[in-house]
Design an enzyme around this catalytic site. Structure first.
Site, PDB file in Angstrom:
ATOM      1  N   ASP A 166       0.915  -1.154   0.042  1.00 56.00           N
ATOM      2  CA  ASP A 166      -0.250  -0.367  -0.082  1.00 56.00           C
ATOM      3  C   ASP A 166       0.552   1.260  -0.396  1.00 56.00           C
ATOM      4  OD1 ASP A 166      -2.561   1.502   0.303  1.00 56.00           O
ATOM      5  OD2 ASP A 166      -1.825   1.531   2.913  1.00 56.00           O
ATOM      6  N   GLU A 417       3.583  -7.996   7.200  1.00 55.19           N
ATOM      7  CA  GLU A 417       1.595  -8.418   6.617  1.00 55.19           C
ATOM      8  C   GLU A 417       2.750  -9.486   6.097  1.00 55.19           C
ATOM      9  OE1 GLU A 417      -0.358  -5.934   6.001  1.00 55.19           O
ATOM     10  OE2 GLU A 417      -1.108  -5.105   8.283  1.00 55.19           O
ATOM     11  N   TYR A 473      -6.445  -3.153  12.672  1.00 55.86           N
ATOM     12  CA  TYR A 473      -7.367  -2.400  12.256  1.00 55.86           C
ATOM     13  C   TYR A 473      -9.110  -2.141  13.029  1.00 55.86           C
ATOM     14  CZ  TYR A 473      -3.329  -0.628   9.418  1.00 55.86           C
ATOM     15  OH  TYR A 473      -2.371   0.394   9.656  1.00 55.86           O
TER      16      TYR A 473
HETATM   17  C1  GCB Z   1      -1.093  -2.771   6.487  1.00 53.30           C
HETATM   18  C2  GCB Z   1       0.644  -2.268   6.183  1.00 53.30           C
HETATM   19  C3  GCB Z   1       0.244  -0.501   5.053  1.00 53.30           C
HETATM   20  C4  GCB Z   1      -0.839  -0.128   4.937  1.00 53.30           C
HETATM   21  C5  GCB Z   1      -2.256   0.136   6.258  1.00 53.30           C
HETATM   22  C6  GCB Z   1      -3.459   0.826   5.514  1.00 53.30           C
HETATM   23  O1  GCB Z   1      -1.508  -3.335   7.466  1.00 53.30           O
HETATM   24  O2  GCB Z   1       1.302  -2.917   7.325  1.00 53.30           O
HETATM   25  O3  GCB Z   1       1.075  -0.531   4.337  1.00 53.30           O
HETATM   26  O4  GCB Z   1      -1.304   1.012   4.711  1.00 53.30           O
HETATM   27  O5  GCB Z   1      -2.104  -1.306   6.423  1.00 53.30           O
HETATM   28  O6  GCB Z   1      -3.324   1.479   6.283  1.00 53.30           O
HETATM   29  O7  GCB Z   1      -4.497  -0.112   5.099  1.00 53.30           O
END
Ligand code: GCB
Length: 607
Positions: A166, A417, A473
């Site tokens: 990402d 990840e 998240y």
């Molecule tokens: C993650 C990734 C990171 C992303 C983030 C997101 O788990 O490690 O690279 O930018 O989530 O904001 O979705």
């Protein structure tokens, strides 16, 4: 000339000339440069600054999205008085791989976009003369590149990068290029480790040279007073009444190394190094035997116009913002950063979890979403895995060799990840972790960042980690908005399950965050508003405070950053606590207050 990762420095015996500035530049749209002899000079070049990512200067989308070979060229003068010594070009990085030509002849290749490499000049360049360097930088992604992704061909014949990660696939000569002079007999590697006893430090050092004469080491304090010395390529230096490098209270000694032939100095090199110990005891991180709670961010090297290009100005602003908000640490997500950033962290007393570019080892263009859907990609079962493993090990070797002397570096993050729910990951992880452990003279803790579906009952690889990094998240990708109460329940449930495992090691949240549009205010909150970002962080932090094995929180992300375009991203990832221009969102004030109240060494609310 022997390989060496040592940072270029001027001394009695070494010279450094910057080649930064405007270079000739040409994109190879028809992949014809190699057959048309561009290595002898670009036929139709533009001018572009080095260091910088090439993508964001131009107004044409075909350039920004270009995937393939980009060509750089410049001239340098090789001083006549350097003859008889070793001259080289040193690239801070070339993303993701490079072929270097000197005066039309192939001089070096390098795979991996985030570590430095040397190009020996003596056989190909002419002293007392101008010489041409041409570099082919290739930015294609694959299952064996670090980071991982794919390169696709559109039906119009154009290539496109499809990252399994990402962040925007910025590339080019993103760090400084230097012309360096080394003596024939040179120090090629230097490492240190420490033991503290009473008020004194015992510094075990190890040097590698390419000659027969021994090394002499002298250590000076910040006032320039000699505090220790030793002779020999390996040895132990005793620093009496040592002033330790502490979190946000750094102290650096200057280690001066010399190769001597009687009175003659054959080589001289120096490094400014902090003396500190790092260990994990039970659920605590101990720096110099004292517990520390990590407060900070996952970051990116990312800014307007220069992309991932190194800028001392951006670096300075980032450190000032991190100091203002009372952070004490960051992770170099998701690749090794510019060397100057580690030097600054050493100076400012920040703690770094240093990450190799092993990101995207879960085959998905939106792994942040798909990880929680039960998607299974058998990533480590591919026939390309052995080659990936080789590249990954080499990247780890280069990372540790480059960064091992930084006091700021307290841990290695070996993957971000990856898919860990498949048994095939286990053998891969075992090899990677063993390799990193062998290489680091300080035997720092090793870890990796766990994706949402790497859970206590599904992750087959967490046992390799010395501490566990959770990227979580709950409240964003899962149960966001008014459902945040359920997000909290899920988060607590997961933490209870980890707790039940009684691992007796520290955990940190290496990512938690919510996309936030700085232009959006809403009362009551909605997702994407500034209000929601604070609500989200408050919920997570309240939960962290209930579990004493949680020993750190690194918010995702320090600042908004560029990603590939798509329906999930509004011109980039907006989870920054600061905007891409490094101005605070409202949540920055919330975090500042929280982090000011959390001492560096303890979780106040638990006590
Ligand atoms: C993650 C990734 C990171 C992303 C983030 C997101 O788990 O490690 O690279 O930018 O989530 O904001 O979705």
């Amino acid at each position: 000339m022997q390989k060496s990762m040592l940072y270029p420095r001027e001394t009695n015996c070494r010279r450094v000339v910057s080649l930064d500035g405007m270079w000739k530049f040409q994109l190879d749209f028809s992949s014809s440069g190699r057959t048309q002899g561009w290595e002898c000079g670009l036929p139709n070049p533009d001018l572009i600054p080095v260091p910088a990512s090439f993508q964001d200067f131009y107004t044409e989308k075909d350039i920004r999205e270009f995937t393939g070979d980009v060509w750089y060229e410049t001239e340098f003068f090789l001083p006549g008085e350097w003859e008889g010594k070793e001259a080289a070009l040193r690239f801070g990085c070339a993303t993701h791989r490079a072929e270097v030509y000197i005066n039309g002849k192939k001089a070096a290749v390098h795979e991996g976009g985030f570590t430095p490499f040397l190009v020996p000049l003596n056989d190909l360049a002419v002293f007392s003369s101008f010489n041409r360097v041409v570099v082919i930088v290739n930015n294609e992604l694959s299952n064996t590149s670090l980071p991982c992704g794919e390169t696709k061909l559109l039906s119009n014949g154009k290539k496109i990068s499809k990252p399994y990660f990402d962040f925007f696939n910025y590339s080019g000569l993103q760090r400084s290029v230097k012309l360096i002079l080394l003596p024939k007999e040179a120090i090629t590697d230097f490492s240190v480790d420490y033991r503290l006893q009473g008020e004194d430090a015992f510094v075990t050092y190890h040097t590698i040279t390419n000659g027969v004469h021994p090394v002499m080491v002298k250590v000076y304090d910040e006032a320039g007073v000699l505090v220790a010395e030793a002779n020999g390529n390996d040895g132990v230096l005793t620093i009496p009444k040592v002033r330790l490098w502490e979190v946000r209270n750094a102290y650096l000694y200057r280690f001066v190394l010399k190769i001597l032939d009687q009175d003659k100095i054959l080589d001289e090199y120096y490094e400014d190094i902090g003396v500190r110990t790092i260990e994990i005891k039970g659920t605590k991180f101990l720096i110099n035997g004292k517990p520390v709670y990590l407060k900070g961010f996952g970051k990116h090297e990312d800014s307007d116009i220069i992309g991932r290009g190194f800028s001392a100005g951006v670096m300075k602003r980032d450190f000032e913002c991190m100091k203002w908000i009372h952070a004490n640490s960051f992770r170099t997500s998701h690749y090794p950063y510019s060397e100057e950033i580690y030097q600054m962290a050493d100076r400012e007393g920040f703690l770094i979890i240093d990450e190799v570019a092993a990101v995207g080892m879960f085959e998905s263009l939106m792994n942040f979403m798909e990880a929680s859907t039960g998607k299974h990609t058998a990533f480590f079962q591919k026939e390309t895995t052995p080659e990936l493993l080789q590249n990954h090990k080499e990247a780890i070797r280069e990372l540790i060799e480059r960064d091992k002397n930084h006091a700021s570096v307290i841990a290695w993050s070996l993957l971000n990840e990856p898919e860990t729910t498949d048994e095939s990951a286990v053998a891969y992880f075992k090899e990677i972790f063993q390799y990193a452990k062998e290489l680091d003279p300080q035997k720092r803790p090793c870890t990796f960042a766990l994706i949402m579906n790497s859970l206590p009952n599904t992750c087959k690889c967490y046992q390799f980690s010395d501490f566990i990094c959770l990227n979580r998240y709950y409240g964003w990708y899962l149960k966001g908005g008014y459902e945040i109460s359920e997000a909290e329940e899920n988060l607590r449930k997961e933490l209870d399950e980890w707790k039940a495992k009684n691992l007796n090691i520290p955990f940190i949240f290496s990512e938690y965050g919510a996309d936030t549009n700085p232009a959006e205010h809403k009362l009551p909150s909605v997702m994407w508003s500034q209000e929601y970002q604070i609500e989200f962080l408050t919920m997570c932090n309240n939960v962290f405070d209930c579990y004493d094995f949680i020993q750190g929180e690194q918010v995702w992300n320090f600042a908004d950053f560029q990603t590939t375009e798509g329906i999930m991203r509004m011109n980039g990832n907006k989870k920054g606590i600061f905007t891409r221009q490094r101005q605070p969102k409202d949540a920055a004030y919330y975090l500042r207050e929280r982090w000011a109240s959390l001492e560096d060494d303890k979780k106040v609310k638990l006590e």
